[in-house]
Write a protein that holds these residues in place. Sequence first.
Motif, mmCIF file in Angstrom:
data_model
loop_
_atom_site.group_PDB
_atom_site.id
_atom_site.type_symbol
_atom_site.label_atom_id
_atom_site.label_comp_id
_atom_site.label_asym_id
_atom_site.label_seq_id
_atom_site.Cartn_x
_atom_site.Cartn_y
_atom_site.Cartn_z
ATOM 1 N N MET A 1 0.843 -1.199 0.000
ATOM 2 C CA MET A 1 0.000 0.000 0.000
ATOM 3 C C MET A 1 0.873 1.243 0.000
ATOM 4 O O MET A 1 1.892 1.297 0.683
ATOM 5 N N HIS A 2 0.472 2.247 -0.780
ATOM 6 C CA HIS A 2 1.216 3.496 -0.898
ATOM 7 C C HIS A 2 0.264 4.651 -0.585
ATOM 8 O O HIS A 2 -0.774 4.795 -1.236
ATOM 9 N N ILE A 3 0.598 5.466 0.435
ATOM 10 C CA ILE A 3 -0.271 6.579 0.815
ATOM 11 C C ILE A 3 0.506 7.882 0.827
ATOM 12 O O ILE A 3 1.741 7.907 0.852
ATOM 13 N N GLY A 4 -0.249 8.975 0.850
ATOM 14 C CA GLY A 4 0.326 10.286 1.057
ATOM 15 C C GLY A 4 0.045 10.742 2.481
ATOM 16 O O GLY A 4 -1.020 10.460 3.029
ATOM 17 N N LEU A 5 1.003 11.436 3.087
ATOM 18 C CA LEU A 5 0.849 11.955 4.446
ATOM 19 C C LEU A 5 1.198 13.431 4.444
ATOM 20 O O LEU A 5 2.328 13.811 4.093
ATOM 21 N N ILE A 6 0.239 14.264 4.813
ATOM 22 C CA ILE A 6 0.430 15.713 4.805
ATOM 23 C C ILE A 6 0.598 16.198 6.237
ATOM 24 O O ILE A 6 -0.298 16.042 7.069
ATOM 25 N N GLY A 7 1.740 16.805 6.552
ATOM 26 C CA GLY A 7 2.036 17.297 7.887
ATOM 27 C C GLY A 7 3.002 16.375 8.594
ATOM 28 O O GLY A 7 2.628 15.300 9.063
ATOM 29 N N LEU A 8 4.278 16.775 8.684
ATOM 30 C CA LEU A 8 5.320 15.934 9.264
ATOM 31 C C LEU A 8 5.889 16.589 10.508
ATOM 32 O O LEU A 8 7.098 16.783 10.646
ATOM 33 N N GLY A 28 5.514 11.786 1.969
ATOM 34 C CA GLY A 28 5.092 12.835 2.883
ATOM 35 C C GLY A 28 5.301 14.221 2.322
ATOM 36 O O GLY A 28 6.272 14.473 1.595
ATOM 37 N N PHE A 29 4.388 15.125 2.683
ATOM 38 C CA PHE A 29 4.555 16.536 2.311
ATOM 39 C C PHE A 29 4.475 17.401 3.554
ATOM 40 O O PHE A 29 3.597 17.223 4.410
ATOM 41 N N ASP A 30 5.386 18.349 3.669
ATOM 42 C CA ASP A 30 5.407 19.301 4.773
ATOM 43 C C ASP A 30 5.919 20.630 4.242
ATOM 44 O O ASP A 30 6.684 20.662 3.265
ATOM 45 N N ARG A 31 5.513 21.710 4.880
ATOM 46 C CA ARG A 31 5.985 23.031 4.445
ATOM 47 C C ARG A 31 7.477 23.192 4.699
ATOM 48 O O ARG A 31 8.116 24.083 4.140
ATOM 49 N N ASN A 32 8.033 22.347 5.581
ATOM 50 C CA ASN A 32 9.469 22.362 5.844
ATOM 51 C C ASN A 32 10.155 21.414 4.866
ATOM 52 O O ASN A 32 10.002 20.197 4.956
ATOM 53 N N PRO A 33 10.914 21.932 3.909
ATOM 54 C CA PRO A 33 11.525 21.074 2.884
ATOM 55 C C PRO A 33 12.530 20.079 3.437
ATOM 56 O O PRO A 33 12.839 19.085 2.776
ATOM 57 N N VAL A 34 13.035 20.327 4.656
ATOM 58 C CA VAL A 34 14.015 19.415 5.252
ATOM 59 C C VAL A 34 13.414 18.034 5.490
ATOM 60 O O VAL A 34 14.084 17.012 5.340
#
Length: 319
Positions: A1-8, A28-34
């Motif tokens: 299974m492959h999911i997206g996670l917003i907010g790290l 994962g996606f976060d506003r912090n590129p690190v």
Amino acid sequence: MHIGLIGLGKMGFSMRERLRRNGIQVTGFDRNPVVSDVGSLPDLVAELPPPRIVWIMVPSGETTAAVVSELAGLLDSGDLVIEGGNSHYTEDSRHAGMLAANGIRYLDCGVSGGIWGKDNGYGLMVGGDPADVAAAMPLFDALRPAGTRADSFVHAGATGAGHYAKMVHNGIEYGLMQAYAEGYELLESQDIVQDVPGILRAWQDGTVIRSWLLELAVRALEEDPGLARITGYVEDSGEGRWTVEEALSAGVPAPAITSAVFARFSSRQEDSPAMKLVAALRGQFGGHPVRSADPAGSEASGGHRSAAEQSIEDAGAPE
């Protein structure tokens, strides 16, 4: 299974690691590129195979609403959004309706486990359609504690039930912490008592008040004897207030939780050993910042977090 996670942030970062550890592919996606795996929400959606599953772990309120709104325009019919932050349960019907207009499915999920969930697992309370819950069960199984009964997960009911359950959970948490804290202050007030941490430690096994919160209280006192390094100023996330509001609306007496919420307000007017312990406990289980007793430093980090985990404050964290 492959999911997206917003907010790290504090919770999302750890959840990504636990999911990956248990065989789930996560972008994962976060506003912090690190800490982010992709540069934008469109990039995240493009990475996922249909039907897509996207889990949201961002601050409640306007931030969550903005993410849901953007996803409504990016996802396709049949995709599934899981909102795992600490949103007020009344927001779930609005978010679900916004997505349903484009054929996108929706679950709300209350997540408990704090910064320790990556290793210990999370308690999960989910609201929504049974078919959607079944589709997401591999994720819930990966996140909850390994080798335990199904009691670490519950399909709480219809849309909004997961966040409602988490709200009440956090209200209870307020009351439990306050009871431990007041007991701690009583022990500290007596000259005949010479080993307060030892007493709390002795309560951890075989007594009716043993709990993980008690273990964290002992840990806090071992790390900072007398809690000399922090003040008794205690923030509240809002869920305690929501619980009291619900109790008033339903005509259900909730004196312990209500008193605990008001004690948070009192903590901002005077310093006390009891509220120092409440502040220390929030730092231990949730990684919430505490106020330093040193005038030169206004805040100290609570708990144990990596630099990446401290990159963003998200609403999936405990109260």
